[in-house]
Design a protein around this motif. Structure first.
Motif, PDB file in Angstrom:
ATOM      1  N   ARG A 166      10.148 106.259  67.665  1.00 16.68           N
ATOM      2  CA  ARG A 166       9.710 104.924  67.245  1.00 16.68           C
ATOM      3  C   ARG A 166       8.273 104.930  66.724  1.00 16.68           C
ATOM      4  NH1 ARG A 166      11.270 102.277  72.854  1.00 16.68           N
ATOM      5  NH2 ARG A 166      10.541 104.346  73.479  1.00 16.68           N
ATOM      6  N   PHE A 167       7.372 105.555  67.458  1.00 18.03           N
ATOM      7  CA  PHE A 167       5.960 105.570  67.088  1.00 18.03           C
ATOM      8  C   PHE A 167       5.368 106.945  67.368  1.00 18.03           C
ATOM      9  CE2 PHE A 167       6.865 101.169  68.301  1.00 18.03           C
ATOM     10  CZ  PHE A 167       6.360 100.461  67.210  1.00 18.03           C
ATOM     11  N   GLY A 168       4.204 107.197  66.744  1.00 18.23           N
ATOM     12  CA  GLY A 168       3.421 108.382  67.073  1.00 18.23           C
ATOM     13  C   GLY A 168       3.869 109.645  66.364  1.00 18.23           C
ATOM     14  N   LEU A 169       3.233 110.728  66.750  1.00 19.61           N
ATOM     15  CA  LEU A 169       3.531 112.050  66.204  1.00 19.61           C
ATOM     16  C   LEU A 169       4.992 112.411  66.458  1.00 19.61           C
ATOM     17  CD1 LEU A 169       2.273 114.765  65.063  1.00 19.61           C
ATOM     18  CD2 LEU A 169       2.061 115.442  67.465  1.00 19.61           C
ATOM     19  N   SER A 170       5.638 113.012  65.466  1.00 17.98           N
ATOM     20  CA  SER A 170       7.032 113.432  65.621  1.00 17.98           C
ATOM     21  C   SER A 170       7.157 114.910  65.280  1.00 17.98           C
ATOM     22  CB  SER A 170       7.953 112.602  64.719  1.00 17.98           C
ATOM     23  OG  SER A 170       9.302 112.965  64.907  1.00 17.98           O
ATOM     24  N   LEU A 171       7.442 115.724  66.289  1.00 20.02           N
ATOM     25  CA  LEU A 171       7.580 117.166  66.101  1.00 20.02           C
ATOM     26  C   LEU A 171       9.033 117.557  66.361  1.00 20.02           C
ATOM     27  CD1 LEU A 171       4.336 118.443  67.890  1.00 20.02           C
ATOM     28  CD2 LEU A 171       4.731 118.163  65.446  1.00 20.02           C
ATOM     29  N   ARG A 172       9.717 117.971  65.304  1.00 18.68           N
ATOM     30  CA  ARG A 172      11.125 118.356  65.428  1.00 18.68           C
ATOM     31  C   ARG A 172      11.279 119.793  64.972  1.00 18.68           C
ATOM     32  NH1 ARG A 172      14.273 112.862  64.035  1.00 18.68           N
ATOM     33  NH2 ARG A 172      12.525 111.420  64.267  1.00 18.68           N
ATOM     34  N   LYS A 173      12.014 120.560  65.712  1.00 20.80           N
ATOM     35  CA  LYS A 173      12.240 121.946  65.303  1.00 20.80           C
ATOM     36  C   LYS A 173      13.728 122.199  65.127  1.00 20.80           C
ATOM     37  CE  LYS A 173      11.735 123.464  70.124  1.00 20.80           C
ATOM     38  NZ  LYS A 173      10.898 124.237  71.050  1.00 20.80           N
ATOM     39  N   GLU A 174      14.019 123.056  64.212  1.00 19.56           N
ATOM     40  CA  GLU A 174      15.418 123.351  63.886  1.00 19.56           C
ATOM     41  C   GLU A 174      16.121 123.934  65.109  1.00 19.56           C
ATOM     42  OE1 GLU A 174      17.960 125.852  60.538  1.00 19.56           O
ATOM     43  OE2 GLU A 174      15.774 125.640  60.359  1.00 19.56           O
ATOM     44  N   GLY A 175      17.258 123.362  65.435  1.00 23.02           N
ATOM     45  CA  GLY A 175      18.039 123.827  66.573  1.00 23.02           C
ATOM     46  C   GLY A 175      17.662 123.166  67.881  1.00 23.02           C
ATOM     47  N   GLY A 176      16.567 122.395  67.870  1.00 25.27           N
ATOM     48  CA  GLY A 176      16.145 121.722  69.098  1.00 25.27           C
ATOM     49  C   GLY A 176      16.880 120.408  69.294  1.00 25.27           C
ATOM     50  N   ASP A 177      16.961 119.952  70.530  1.00 27.32           N
ATOM     51  CA  ASP A 177      17.604 118.661  70.791  1.00 27.32           C
ATOM     52  C   ASP A 177      16.536 117.577  70.949  1.00 27.32           C
ATOM     53  OD1 ASP A 177      16.526 118.940  73.331  1.00 27.32           O
ATOM     54  OD2 ASP A 177      18.410 119.598  74.248  1.00 27.32           O
ATOM     55  N   ILE A 178      16.982 116.365  71.296  1.00 22.19           N
ATOM     56  CA  ILE A 178      16.060 115.230  71.365  1.00 22.19           C
ATOM     57  C   ILE A 178      15.026 115.404  72.482  1.00 22.19           C
ATOM     58  CG2 ILE A 178      17.502 113.831  72.918  1.00 22.19           C
ATOM     59  CD1 ILE A 178      16.617 111.389  71.170  1.00 22.19           C
ATOM     60  N   TRP A 179      15.398 116.087  73.557  1.00 21.94           N
ATOM     61  CA  TRP A 179      14.461 116.291  74.665  1.00 21.94           C
ATOM     62  C   TRP A 179      13.349 117.252  74.264  1.00 21.94           C
ATOM     63  CZ3 TRP A 179      15.051 112.486  77.711  1.00 21.94           C
ATOM     64  CH2 TRP A 179      16.313 111.946  77.928  1.00 21.94           C
ATOM     65  N   ASP A 180      13.702 118.236  73.429  1.00 27.42           N
ATOM     66  CA  ASP A 180      12.666 119.124  72.888  1.00 27.42           C
ATOM     67  C   ASP A 180      11.670 118.328  72.044  1.00 27.42           C
ATOM     68  OD1 ASP A 180      13.729 121.461  74.008  1.00 27.42           O
ATOM     69  OD2 ASP A 180      15.112 121.729  72.325  1.00 27.42           O
ATOM     70  N   MET A 181      12.194 117.397  71.257  1.00 28.86           N
ATOM     71  CA  MET A 181      11.331 116.584  70.400  1.00 28.86           C
ATOM     72  C   MET A 181      10.411 115.699  71.245  1.00 28.86           C
ATOM     73  SD  MET A 181      12.266 113.618  67.669  1.00 28.86           S
ATOM     74  CE  MET A 181      12.504 112.509  69.048  1.00 28.86           C
ATOM     75  N   PHE A 182      10.984 115.049  72.287  1.00 28.67           N
ATOM     76  CA  PHE A 182      10.160 114.221  73.177  1.00 28.67           C
ATOM     77  C   PHE A 182       9.039 115.055  73.785  1.00 28.67           C
ATOM     78  CE2 PHE A 182      13.811 111.080  74.351  1.00 28.67           C
ATOM     79  CZ  PHE A 182      13.596 110.393  73.164  1.00 28.67           C
ATOM     80  N   ARG A 183       9.420 116.198  74.335  1.00 33.25           N
ATOM     81  CA  ARG A 183       8.454 117.035  75.049  1.00 33.25           C
ATOM     82  C   ARG A 183       7.360 117.538  74.106  1.00 33.25           C
ATOM     83  NH1 ARG A 183      11.804 120.224  76.920  1.00 33.25           N
ATOM     84  NH2 ARG A 183      11.685 121.831  75.317  1.00 33.25           N
ATOM     85  N   ASP A 184       7.739 118.008  72.936  1.00 29.15           N
ATOM     86  CA  ASP A 184       6.753 118.546  71.994  1.00 29.15           C
ATOM     87  C   ASP A 184       5.871 117.437  71.418  1.00 29.15           C
ATOM     88  OD1 ASP A 184       7.808 121.021  72.452  1.00 29.15           O
ATOM     89  OD2 ASP A 184       8.999 121.093  70.602  1.00 29.15           O
ATOM     90  N   SER A 185       6.491 116.307  71.066  1.00 26.32           N
ATOM     91  CA  SER A 185       5.736 115.221  70.444  1.00 26.32           C
ATOM     92  C   SER A 185       4.717 114.636  71.417  1.00 26.32           C
ATOM     93  CB  SER A 185       6.680 114.113  69.959  1.00 26.32           C
ATOM     94  OG  SER A 185       7.577 114.614  68.980  1.00 26.32           O
ATOM     95  N   ARG A 186       5.143 114.377  72.652  1.00 30.89           N
ATOM     96  CA  ARG A 186       4.228 113.789  73.631  1.00 30.89           C
ATOM     97  C   ARG A 186       3.257 114.829  74.187  1.00 30.89           C
ATOM     98  NH1 ARG A 186       5.473 108.819  75.481  1.00 30.89           N
ATOM     99  NH2 ARG A 186       4.895 109.165  77.655  1.00 30.89           N
ATOM    100  N   GLY A 187       3.740 116.072  74.292  1.00 30.93           N
ATOM    101  CA  GLY A 187       2.887 117.130  74.822  1.00 30.93           C
ATOM    102  C   GLY A 187       1.713 117.441  73.917  1.00 30.93           C
ATOM    103  N   LYS A 188       1.951 117.398  72.607  1.00 32.94           N
ATOM    104  CA  LYS A 188       0.888 117.728  71.654  1.00 32.94           C
ATOM    105  C   LYS A 188       0.222 116.485  71.065  1.00 32.94           C
ATOM    106  CE  LYS A 188       3.001 122.145  70.510  1.00 32.94           C
ATOM    107  NZ  LYS A 188       3.673 122.952  69.475  1.00 32.94           N
ATOM    108  N   GLY A 189       0.893 115.339  71.179  1.00 29.57           N
ATOM    109  CA  GLY A 189       0.339 114.101  70.614  1.00 29.57           C
ATOM    110  C   GLY A 189      -0.659 113.411  71.518  1.00 29.57           C
ATOM    111  N   PHE A 190      -0.575 113.652  72.824  1.00 27.80           N
ATOM    112  CA  PHE A 190      -1.497 113.032  73.780  1.00 27.80           C
ATOM    113  C   PHE A 190      -2.512 114.057  74.254  1.00 27.80           C
ATOM    114  CE2 PHE A 190       2.185 110.093  75.030  1.00 27.80           C
ATOM    115  CZ  PHE A 190       1.701 109.046  74.270  1.00 27.80           C
ATOM    116  N   GLY A 191      -3.753 113.598  74.427  1.00 27.00           N
ATOM    117  CA  GLY A 191      -4.796 114.453  74.975  1.00 27.00           C
ATOM    118  C   GLY A 191      -4.712 114.530  76.490  1.00 27.00           C
ATOM    119  N   ALA A 192      -5.564 115.346  77.082  1.00 29.69           N
ATOM    120  CA  ALA A 192      -5.514 115.591  78.527  1.00 29.69           C
ATOM    121  C   ALA A 192      -5.759 114.316  79.334  1.00 29.69           C
ATOM    122  CB  ALA A 192      -6.547 116.656  78.907  1.00 29.69           C
ATOM    123  N   GLU A 193      -6.722 113.489  78.908  1.00 34.86           N
ATOM    124  CA  GLU A 193      -7.037 112.280  79.676  1.00 34.86           C
ATOM    125  C   GLU A 193      -5.899 111.268  79.616  1.00 34.86           C
ATOM    126  OE1 GLU A 193      -8.737 109.625  82.144  1.00 34.86           O
ATOM    127  OE2 GLU A 193      -9.342 111.704  81.797  1.00 34.86           O
TER     128      GLU A 193
END
Length: 338
Positions: A173-200
């Protein structure tokens, strides 16, 4: 706040959740105002904590802040938290009221003048209170006993609301979207939120999710809501005895970049004098009142709901009679621009 202090713009807007307008204003030697919750529409704001966020002006002087507030305030049918309350002509009131504060009762909460504050900061704020007294105001000692709970209450409520608000930044819906070939939706959630949000941001999401989780909701979040009510009642009682409160904006002047990066708790403690006002939903303004080691010190006025006119009046009178509105920010007073 830095852009306003540098003269790069006439004014700016900020969003104040726990002091993020007033604290930068205090540290940069400019004016910053948090209006009453509901006074200014939050439509279009990227929400952090919906019950705390409020948009307000940053400016070089109080009159400019009043002009900005008058423009942005008012009811907005697109924001369910926007209050249909008449907007006074703030600038006109400042021009007609003068600098005589006779009859104005200004509260001095004992809980805001405690150990741990930098001595030079305390001295600057106490000198400002003396100046307000010279202008005719009466300084009234007040007690706000639940102030000690403001920091933990704020960081429970704010992080809980943030964990819910930031759930929408999932790469779909919003924010960075990181999708990789062969990955499922949970991979996308994890990668997008993992790299889109800072440590704080991740830290706050995790704290909030924990506080809202089954088995901990009653022990943490619900207790924080009850304590929030007590903090609001402290303000109500204090503002029955006086017209507004005068307190420091921050316990210390600006610290070096990166100083608290490994100590989040120490960083959170810099909010100690600003967060209570957000929990209570009341208005506040920070104005420059001195320097400590060449760096600006902020004086904060806090008032009753939808009574921005009174705190603007006190801030304007103080500013006009001390000449702070004509002074350049800290960089011209020997402060290190780093």
């Amino acid at each position: 706040a830095a852009a306003v202090a540098a003269g790069e713009c006439a004014g700016a807007l900020g969003s104040d959740t726990g002091g993020s307008i007033r604290q930068p204003a205090g540290l940069c030697g400019v004016v910053g105002m948090k209006p009453t919750y509901g006074r200014v529409s939050r439509y279009g704001l990227v929400a952090f904590a919906s019950s705390l966020d409020q948009i307000g002006p940053l400016a070089r002087n109080v009159e400019d802040a009043a002009i900005l507030l008058e423009v942005i305030a008012g009811h907005d049918p697109q924001d369910s938290t926007s209050v249909d309350e008449p907007v006074p002509p703030y600038r006109t009131l400042l021009q007609t009221q003068g600098n005589d504060l006779s009859g104005l009762r200004i509260g001095k909460p004992e809980e805001y003048f405690v150990g741990g504050m930098e001595p030079a900061v305390e001295q600057a704020v106490l000198a400002a209170l003396d100046r307000l007294q010279e202008l005719g105001a009466q300084i009234v000692p007040v007690n706000m006993p639940h102030t000690q709970f403001a920091l933990p209450v704020y960081y429970l409520i704010a992080t809980a609301e943030a964990s819910a608000n930031l759930a929408r930044y999932d790469g779909v819906r919003f924010g960075l979207s990181l999708r990789k070939e062969g990955g499922d939706i949970w991979d996308m959630f994890r990668d997008s939120r993992g790299k889109g949000f800072g440590a704080e941001v991740k830290r706050r999401i995790m704290l909030g999710t924990y506080a809202l989780s089954t088995g901990y909701y009653d022990a943490y979040y619900l207790q924080a809501l009850k304590a929030r009510t007590l903090i609001r009642q402290d303000f109500d009682r204090a503002l029955e005895q006086c017209d507004l409160l005068a307190v420091p904006t921050t316990p210390a002047v600006a610290f070096p970049i990166g100083k608290h990066v490994d100590d989040p708790l120490q960083m959170y403690l810099t909010d100690i004098f600003t967060i209570s006002l957000n929990l209570a939903g009341l208005p506040g303004i920070s104005v420059p009142c001195g320097f400590a080691g060449g760096l600006p010190v902020g004086l904060q006025f806090q008032g009753r709901a939808f009574d921005e006119a009174t705190i603007l009046r006190a801030a304007h009178a103080y500013e006009q009679t001390t000449g702070w509105h004509t002074r350049r920010p800290a960089i011209e007073h020997g402060a290190n621009p780093q």
